[in-house]
Write a protein that holds these residues in place. Sequence first.
Motif, PDB file in Angstrom:
ATOM      1  N   TYR A 105      88.949 -10.391  50.311  1.00 28.14           N
ATOM      2  CA  TYR A 105      88.464  -9.264  51.088  1.00 28.14           C
ATOM      3  C   TYR A 105      89.096  -9.461  52.282  1.00 28.14           C
ATOM      4  CZ  TYR A 105      83.952  -9.532  48.694  1.00 28.14           C
ATOM      5  OH  TYR A 105      83.146  -9.376  47.685  1.00 28.14           O
ATOM      6  N   VAL A 106      89.119  -8.405  53.242  1.00 30.39           N
ATOM      7  CA  VAL A 106      89.997  -8.341  54.667  1.00 30.39           C
ATOM      8  C   VAL A 106      89.130  -6.862  54.992  1.00 30.39           C
ATOM      9  CG1 VAL A 106      92.631  -7.621  53.372  1.00 30.39           C
ATOM     10  CG2 VAL A 106      92.429  -8.124  55.538  1.00 30.39           C
ATOM     11  N   ASN A 107      89.454  -7.185  56.166  1.00 28.12           N
ATOM     12  CA  ASN A 107      89.529  -5.438  57.038  1.00 28.12           C
ATOM     13  C   ASN A 107      89.982  -5.673  58.140  1.00 28.12           C
ATOM     14  OD1 ASN A 107      87.426  -6.413  59.047  1.00 28.12           O
ATOM     15  ND2 ASN A 107      85.866  -6.849  57.517  1.00 28.12           N
ATOM     16  N   SER A 108      90.637  -4.574  58.634  1.00 28.08           N
ATOM     17  CA  SER A 108      91.479  -3.922  59.871  1.00 28.08           C
ATOM     18  C   SER A 108      91.254  -2.986  60.601  1.00 28.08           C
ATOM     19  CB  SER A 108      92.977  -4.467  59.870  1.00 28.08           C
ATOM     20  OG  SER A 108      93.772  -3.437  58.820  1.00 28.08           O
ATOM     21  N   ASN A 109      91.136  -3.270  62.023  1.00 32.20           N
ATOM     22  CA  ASN A 109      90.686  -2.226  63.333  1.00 32.20           C
ATOM     23  C   ASN A 109      92.023  -2.179  64.442  1.00 32.20           C
ATOM     24  OD1 ASN A 109      88.135  -1.083  61.868  1.00 32.20           O
ATOM     25  ND2 ASN A 109      88.113  -3.967  61.612  1.00 32.20           N
ATOM     26  N   LEU A 110      91.891  -1.117  64.292  1.00 34.92           N
ATOM     27  CA  LEU A 110      92.830  -0.559  65.590  1.00 34.92           C
ATOM     28  C   LEU A 110      91.925   0.233  66.831  1.00 34.92           C
ATOM     29  CD1 LEU A 110      95.048  -1.304  67.706  1.00 34.92           C
ATOM     30  CD2 LEU A 110      96.107   1.296  66.260  1.00 34.92           C
ATOM     31  N   PHE A 111      91.321  -0.349  67.341  1.00 30.54           N
ATOM     32  CA  PHE A 111      90.646   0.954  68.905  1.00 30.54           C
ATOM     33  C   PHE A 111      91.804   0.670  70.147  1.00 30.54           C
ATOM     34  CE2 PHE A 111      87.890  -2.219  66.780  1.00 30.54           C
ATOM     35  CZ  PHE A 111      87.531  -1.365  66.016  1.00 30.54           C
ATOM     36  N   MET A 112      91.647   2.370  70.929  1.00 27.33           N
ATOM     37  CA  MET A 112      92.042   2.471  71.963  1.00 27.33           C
ATOM     38  C   MET A 112      91.392   3.157  72.943  1.00 27.33           C
ATOM     39  SD  MET A 112      96.427   3.153  70.400  1.00 27.33           S
ATOM     40  CE  MET A 112      95.740   5.030  69.581  1.00 27.33           C
ATOM     41  N   ILE A 113      91.714   3.081  74.074  1.00 27.00           N
ATOM     42  CA  ILE A 113      90.498   4.020  74.935  1.00 27.00           C
ATOM     43  C   ILE A 113      91.914   4.320  75.790  1.00 27.00           C
ATOM     44  CG2 ILE A 113      88.773   3.814  76.713  1.00 27.00           C
ATOM     45  CD1 ILE A 113      87.651   1.717  74.629  1.00 27.00           C
ATOM     46  N   ASN A 114      91.496   5.420  76.246  1.00 28.57           N
ATOM     47  CA  ASN A 114      92.120   6.281  76.951  1.00 28.57           C
ATOM     48  C   ASN A 114      91.563   6.701  78.779  1.00 28.57           C
ATOM     49  OD1 ASN A 114      93.924   9.181  78.287  1.00 28.57           O
ATOM     50  ND2 ASN A 114      94.080   7.024  79.491  1.00 28.57           N
ATOM     51  N   GLU A 115      91.284   6.046  79.513  1.00 31.28           N
ATOM     52  CA  GLU A 115      90.125   6.424  80.737  1.00 31.28           C
ATOM     53  C   GLU A 115      90.822   7.439  81.721  1.00 31.28           C
ATOM     54  OE1 GLU A 115      87.569   3.488  82.654  1.00 31.28           O
ATOM     55  OE2 GLU A 115      86.324   3.058  80.710  1.00 31.28           O
ATOM     56  N   ILE A 132      84.748  12.474  87.760  1.00 33.08           N
ATOM     57  CA  ILE A 132      85.254  13.472  87.182  1.00 33.08           C
ATOM     58  C   ILE A 132      85.636  12.715  85.836  1.00 33.08           C
ATOM     59  CG2 ILE A 132      86.395  15.685  86.666  1.00 33.08           C
ATOM     60  CD1 ILE A 132      85.718  16.476  89.318  1.00 33.08           C
ATOM     61  N   GLY A 133      85.305  12.296  84.401  1.00 35.67           N
ATOM     62  CA  GLY A 133      85.395  11.421  83.412  1.00 35.67           C
ATOM     63  C   GLY A 133      86.006  12.111  82.076  1.00 35.67           C
ATOM     64  N   ARG A 134      87.224  11.773  81.887  1.00 40.90           N
ATOM     65  CA  ARG A 134      87.300  12.490  80.394  1.00 40.90           C
ATOM     66  C   ARG A 134      87.988  11.252  79.343  1.00 40.90           C
ATOM     67  NH1 ARG A 134      92.777  14.334  78.323  1.00 40.90           N
ATOM     68  NH2 ARG A 134      92.094  15.903  76.323  1.00 40.90           N
ATOM     69  N   TYR A 135      87.005  10.727  78.275  1.00 39.91           N
ATOM     70  CA  TYR A 135      87.063   9.203  77.976  1.00 39.91           C
ATOM     71  C   TYR A 135      87.565   9.336  76.837  1.00 39.91           C
ATOM     72  CZ  TYR A 135      84.023   7.516  81.888  1.00 39.91           C
ATOM     73  OH  TYR A 135      83.904   7.372  83.298  1.00 39.91           O
ATOM     74  N   LEU A 136      88.304   9.168  75.982  1.00 39.47           N
ATOM     75  CA  LEU A 136      89.506   9.505  74.706  1.00 39.47           C
ATOM     76  C   LEU A 136      89.333   8.140  74.152  1.00 39.47           C
ATOM     77  CD1 LEU A 136      92.785  11.167  76.113  1.00 39.47           C
ATOM     78  CD2 LEU A 136      90.348  12.347  75.063  1.00 39.47           C
ATOM     79  N   ASN A 137      88.692   7.980  72.869  1.00 46.54           N
ATOM     80  CA  ASN A 137      88.238   7.418  71.839  1.00 46.54           C
ATOM     81  C   ASN A 137      89.385   7.438  70.903  1.00 46.54           C
ATOM     82  OD1 ASN A 137      86.785   5.141  73.458  1.00 46.54           O
ATOM     83  ND2 ASN A 137      86.102   7.797  73.203  1.00 46.54           N
ATOM     84  N   GLN A 138      89.814   6.487  69.823  1.00 51.35           N
ATOM     85  CA  GLN A 138      90.712   6.129  69.014  1.00 51.35           C
ATOM     86  C   GLN A 138      90.196   5.354  68.255  1.00 51.35           C
ATOM     87  OE1 GLN A 138      95.485   6.114  67.364  1.00 51.35           O
ATOM     88  NE2 GLN A 138      94.433   8.891  68.179  1.00 51.35           N
ATOM     89  N   VAL A 139      90.221   5.454  66.758  1.00 50.39           N
ATOM     90  CA  VAL A 139      89.495   4.279  66.029  1.00 50.39           C
ATOM     91  C   VAL A 139      90.191   4.483  64.306  1.00 50.39           C
ATOM     92  CG1 VAL A 139      87.597   2.953  64.538  1.00 50.39           C
ATOM     93  CG2 VAL A 139      87.340   4.300  67.323  1.00 50.39           C
ATOM     94  N   ILE A 140      91.041   3.854  64.160  1.00 47.53           N
ATOM     95  CA  ILE A 140      91.357   4.030  62.478  1.00 47.53           C
ATOM     96  C   ILE A 140      90.468   2.030  62.038  1.00 47.53           C
ATOM     97  CG2 ILE A 140      93.481   3.271  61.205  1.00 47.53           C
ATOM     98  CD1 ILE A 140      94.847   4.254  63.585  1.00 47.53           C
ATOM     99  N   ALA A 141      90.204   2.287  60.991  1.00 49.99           N
ATOM    100  CA  ALA A 141      89.979   1.556  59.993  1.00 49.99           C
ATOM    101  C   ALA A 141      89.561   1.277  58.782  1.00 49.99           C
ATOM    102  CB  ALA A 141      88.046   1.531  60.164  1.00 49.99           C
ATOM    103  N   THR A 142      90.218  -0.275  57.935  1.00 48.58           N
ATOM    104  CA  THR A 142      91.062  -0.556  56.160  1.00 48.58           C
ATOM    105  C   THR A 142      90.128  -1.100  56.632  1.00 48.58           C
ATOM    106  OG1 THR A 142      92.794  -1.743  57.608  1.00 48.58           O
ATOM    107  CG2 THR A 142      93.195   0.668  57.942  1.00 48.58           C
ATOM    108  N   ARG A 143      90.277  -1.313  54.898  1.00 44.35           N
ATOM    109  CA  ARG A 143      90.042  -2.378  54.128  1.00 44.35           C
ATOM    110  C   ARG A 143      90.292  -2.275  52.890  1.00 44.35           C
ATOM    111  NH1 ARG A 143      83.230  -3.916  51.918  1.00 44.35           N
ATOM    112  NH2 ARG A 143      84.020  -5.924  50.426  1.00 44.35           N
ATOM    113  N   GLU A 144      90.628  -3.692  52.572  1.00 46.16           N
ATOM    114  CA  GLU A 144      92.048  -3.616  51.836  1.00 46.16           C
ATOM    115  C   GLU A 144      92.947  -2.338  51.264  1.00 46.16           C
ATOM    116  OE1 GLU A 144      88.034  -4.394  50.300  1.00 46.16           O
ATOM    117  OE2 GLU A 144      89.013  -5.821  51.389  1.00 46.16           O
ATOM    118  N   ALA A 145      92.978  -1.999  50.200  1.00 45.01           N
ATOM    119  CA  ALA A 145      94.330  -0.973  50.411  1.00 45.01           C
ATOM    120  C   ALA A 145      93.035   0.392  50.835  1.00 45.01           C
ATOM    121  CB  ALA A 145      94.535  -0.733  48.356  1.00 45.01           C
TER     122      ALA A 145
END
Length: 538
Positions: free
Chosen positions: A176-186, A58-71
């Motif tokens: 140019y710059v992009n930054s990201n944050l990935f989080m996973i909770n299984e 029985i699986g509950r998979y949670l994902n959060q993604v935050i993506a940015t570029r410059e401002a």
Amino acid sequence: MTGVGLGASMIQSTSLFGRAITVEEALTPVDVKLKKQMADIALNAARSKGATYADVRIGRYLNQVIATREAQVQNVGNSESYGLGVRVIANGSWGFAATDNLSNESIAKAAEAAVAIAKGNSKLMTEPVQLAPQKGYGEVSWKTPIEINGFEVPIKDKVALLLNVNSEAMKGGAKYVNSNLFMINEQKYFASTDGSYIDQDIHRIWPTFTVTKIDSAGGKFETRNALSAPMGMGYEYLVPKDSEKIKGGLVTMYKKRYDILEDVREAAVHVEEKLKAKPVVPGKYDLVLDPSHLFLTIHESVGHTTELDRVLGYEANYAGTSFLTLDKWESKKFNFGSKQVNIIADKTEQGSLGAVGYDDEGVKCGKWDIIKDGILVNYQTIRDQAHIIGLKESQGCCYADSWNSIQFQRMPNVSLAPGATPLSAADMVKNVEKGIYMFGRNSYSIDQQRYNFQFSGQLAYEIKEGKIVGMFKDASYQSNTQEFWNSCVQTCDKDDYRLGGTFSDGKGQPGQASAVSHGSATSRFNGVNVINTGRKLG
């Protein structure tokens, strides 16, 4: 494609595979008693239809993604995928079915369907499944030891951090710059007819960025990615700590805490250096490889190579098989690498992506040698493979990336053990006459037998008579797995040991993604062939 390169693209699209939810929903757990009730319904239904073995995930998979570029903020996404999968043995064959309708009736029907599929498959099998024995553990649980649950940290704080990263890059001259944050909770619950009821709560995090500068006069551009590692940790990974830094050299490196603002400031400087760097002169060099680079070489040339299903030819369509055939292991003397090379598989290393208490067959996880003093001594196995290499139990290498995917053999954390003699990277460099010092992962390729390969790094510095004299560009090394690992002459000690890894290592058909880490200390490889990958146009 060899799998690890799929990482970011797959994570960024996780919302396509689940429903969008609020942060508050993500923080609301499912009652373990309810999960046990659902599991028992499936197990009982499977046995009533003739299954001799059954397990339920029985699986509950949670994902959060935050993506940015410059401002700008490009995306903030929270998604959930929740359901149940049933795997059975009936008439000596495997069967599997899954459902996201978690009513009692639907769960029972999924179990019955799995048995029917197994019986249908049995008509085509050449020999019955031989499952290694596994004791039941009763009701047990395991959690990633985190200090801060990243899903509890306000979105505005995480967005502010990423925008600050971008601002620092732009101050440093980035175009140019992009930054990201990935989080996973299984949140995974496993139950089987062996008598196990295992509840696990697994957390992973990956902060990253890419900085780009352009030479306006020549029209050329260069980039530098973050030198962070995806980790099996909570948000505390993003709380800097000086004791977790290795400073004093060309690049600040990080262990189990990461200073993303410091890294992006250095990245802006490094990209400027790359624009002015001289092309590498092809030839033989001694390579000094930082763990931020070496993890990928380990992954491709050792990790995938020692997967038993590849060795046996069961896995071939996705990135090939393996040259490490059973006869090499059976000889007990196959020279994989030099005596400096000790490769360890470990499903328990704290902070690693692959760390869990139990695998997806209910096997308690541990560690073992794969390469000992340069000799191939073992592989990676699961329950229905163990007998092939004379093991009495599985090594706990079974994993599925979702409740609706069948579990199969996946890589544990596979790492190069640090050296026993005190040695720093700075001292290693002092003894190199003609060499290249590489950091970070970049382009790579490897053949269908996991033998011939080519790797390049984010940063490549020329070493001349024991000193760093400048930066190279377009440097890539070519070798084969056995030749390369036999050229390993030194590995720094445990104080330099760090993890690298990937969130999404691809394998299988249909393809599945798994998270895995590879640790090492800075290591030296003598007399490796280096080529220039640059192209002259016009």
